[in-house]
Design a protein around this motif. Sequence first.
Motif, PDB file in Angstrom:
ATOM      1  N   THR A  40     -12.800  10.188   2.335  1.00  0.00           N
ATOM      2  CA  THR A  40     -11.362   9.950   2.197  1.00  0.00           C
ATOM      3  C   THR A  40     -10.944   9.990   0.731  1.00  0.00           C
ATOM      4  N   LEU A  44      -8.279  12.522  -0.924  1.00  0.00           N
ATOM      5  CA  LEU A  44      -7.054  12.060  -1.583  1.00  0.00           C
ATOM      6  C   LEU A  44      -6.948  12.594  -3.006  1.00  0.00           C
ATOM      7  N   TYR A 170      -5.825  -3.251  -5.641  1.00  0.00           N
ATOM      8  CA  TYR A 170      -4.641  -3.373  -4.785  1.00  0.00           C
ATOM      9  C   TYR A 170      -4.952  -3.536  -3.302  1.00  0.00           C
ATOM     10  N   ALA A 173      -3.624  -6.570  -1.686  1.00  0.00           N
ATOM     11  CA  ALA A 173      -2.175  -6.545  -1.476  1.00  0.00           C
ATOM     12  C   ALA A 173      -1.812  -5.852  -0.179  1.00  0.00           C
ATOM     13  N   ILE A 174      -2.690  -4.954   0.302  1.00  0.00           N
ATOM     14  CA  ILE A 174      -2.413  -4.272   1.556  1.00  0.00           C
ATOM     15  C   ILE A 174      -2.780  -5.185   2.725  1.00  0.00           C
ATOM     16  N   LYS A 207     -12.436  -0.338   3.671  1.00  0.00           N
ATOM     17  CA  LYS A 207     -12.224   0.606   4.772  1.00  0.00           C
ATOM     18  C   LYS A 207     -11.470   1.826   4.249  1.00  0.00           C
ATOM     19  N   ALA A 208     -11.633   2.937   4.927  1.00  0.00           N
ATOM     20  CA  ALA A 208     -10.996   4.171   4.470  1.00  0.00           C
ATOM     21  C   ALA A 208      -9.472   4.053   4.515  1.00  0.00           C
ATOM     22  N   LEU A 209      -8.968   3.226   5.455  1.00  0.00           N
ATOM     23  CA  LEU A 209      -7.511   3.109   5.580  1.00  0.00           C
ATOM     24  C   LEU A 209      -6.909   2.204   4.503  1.00  0.00           C
ATOM     25  N   LEU A 211      -7.619   2.832   1.319  1.00  0.00           N
ATOM     26  CA  LEU A 211      -7.486   3.691   0.139  1.00  0.00           C
ATOM     27  C   LEU A 211      -6.102   4.310   0.121  1.00  0.00           C
ATOM     28  N   ARG A 212      -5.575   4.519  -1.083  1.00  0.00           N
ATOM     29  CA  ARG A 212      -4.283   5.194  -1.240  1.00  0.00           C
ATOM     30  C   ARG A 212      -4.446   6.328  -2.238  1.00  0.00           C
ATOM     31  N   ASP A 216       0.380   7.614  -5.148  1.00  0.00           N
ATOM     32  CA  ASP A 216       0.884   6.373  -4.558  1.00  0.00           C
ATOM     33  C   ASP A 216       0.623   5.208  -5.500  1.00  0.00           C
TER      34      ASP A 216
END
Lengths: 285, 129
Positions: A40, A44, A170, A173-174, A207-209, A211-212, A216
Amino acid sequence: MPFSSSHVFPWPPSSSMAVFMDLNIRVDPDKSKLQRLIDTAAHLGFSTVALNYVFEPSTKKKQEIPVPTPISELIGELPVVQGRSRPIRVLNRLTVVTSDASHFRPNAAEYRRFDLLAVEPTTEKLFHAACMSYDVDIVCISVTEKLPFFFKRAPINGAVDRGVLFELSYAAAIRDSTRRRYTIANAVCLMETCKGKNVILSSAAEKALELRGPYDIINLGSLFGLSDENSKAAVSSSCRSVLLHAETRKTASGIISTSRTDQQEALQDQTDPGDEPSAKRPKHS
Amino acid sequence: MKHLDQEEESGVYQRAVLKNASPYHYMKVRLVLEDETSRLSAVELKQFILTGLKTLHGEVGAAINFDLLKYDEDTLTALLRVYSSGLVKLWSSLTLLGSYQNQDCAFRVHQVSPFLLALTGNSRDLQLD
């Protein structure tokens, strides 16, 4: 021959050359999960990632400093970075969480196995020591709790002079809104003192989800009080200076480095010094 | 803001000169969900983005006007239009959205441009020989 100025490379290199990096990806014993994370990150657009081993010494029992698993064992094939047709670069990094002065041992041989060394101080005294004297690359700013101390100008300026960078991550924060408040509050607090210089933004993703994409994060930087320029530097050129600082840690200020040569070759050099000019021969006096 | 080139008699081409900064920004985003089989309707998606805006920026954030111009339910890809002044707030709230109905999710922002035409293709997806 006249010296043509068009051939002189600009220094420092322009920021458009810098590639994006994420210097904090939590290492996971589950290899398929880790592979998905790296895939991922490459998709990105991150050219370099660092796998983070967190070491939290406690006063009660003695713990071993983790040993990094070689990258080739953890990840099968390195994925190609989007838009760069080059495989992603993966580094190892150790973060030492210190709540006591004895937790960080300078010159520990175990630290040398890692490419990057970070420290997360939890008290003001240790923060001061980390900025002013510890031989580390990154000082992590806690994002999971309200800051127990104020950032003073002296240690921050000291860290900036020494080339040590501050890291904000971050992913917390998610995950939930309380930590989001702490992340933003601590970030704004830091930016007031350091004016957005010497800051890197990283994910700390498990987790891959979580990552941004790099753009972003650059946009997110404005929420933390960074200017557009500093925000972009926080995911690109500042990360590069972390890597360069890590190089100087291994060498003598980046001027002299030592490396182990082949034993056989070294022996031959010792027995046959005849071809060398006398100035290069070691003096036996 | 718009200047039509009257000299061209054929009228096939028209030249648009944008003197001010453009009023809108367009974003092409894709929602990635942990469970890849679940689907959202356009209304649900807009409501979801609006909730994200409200949790991060409060009522002021929720007051930002944005439109869902196009939405593909199969790929969960959406095209958003937002006033340029609200772009940073909308984008940051998309970045920090992490869960949809108790499952992990992420918004992948593919393209952002002040021109809608720029979103017809993506130079990063080109296959160069």
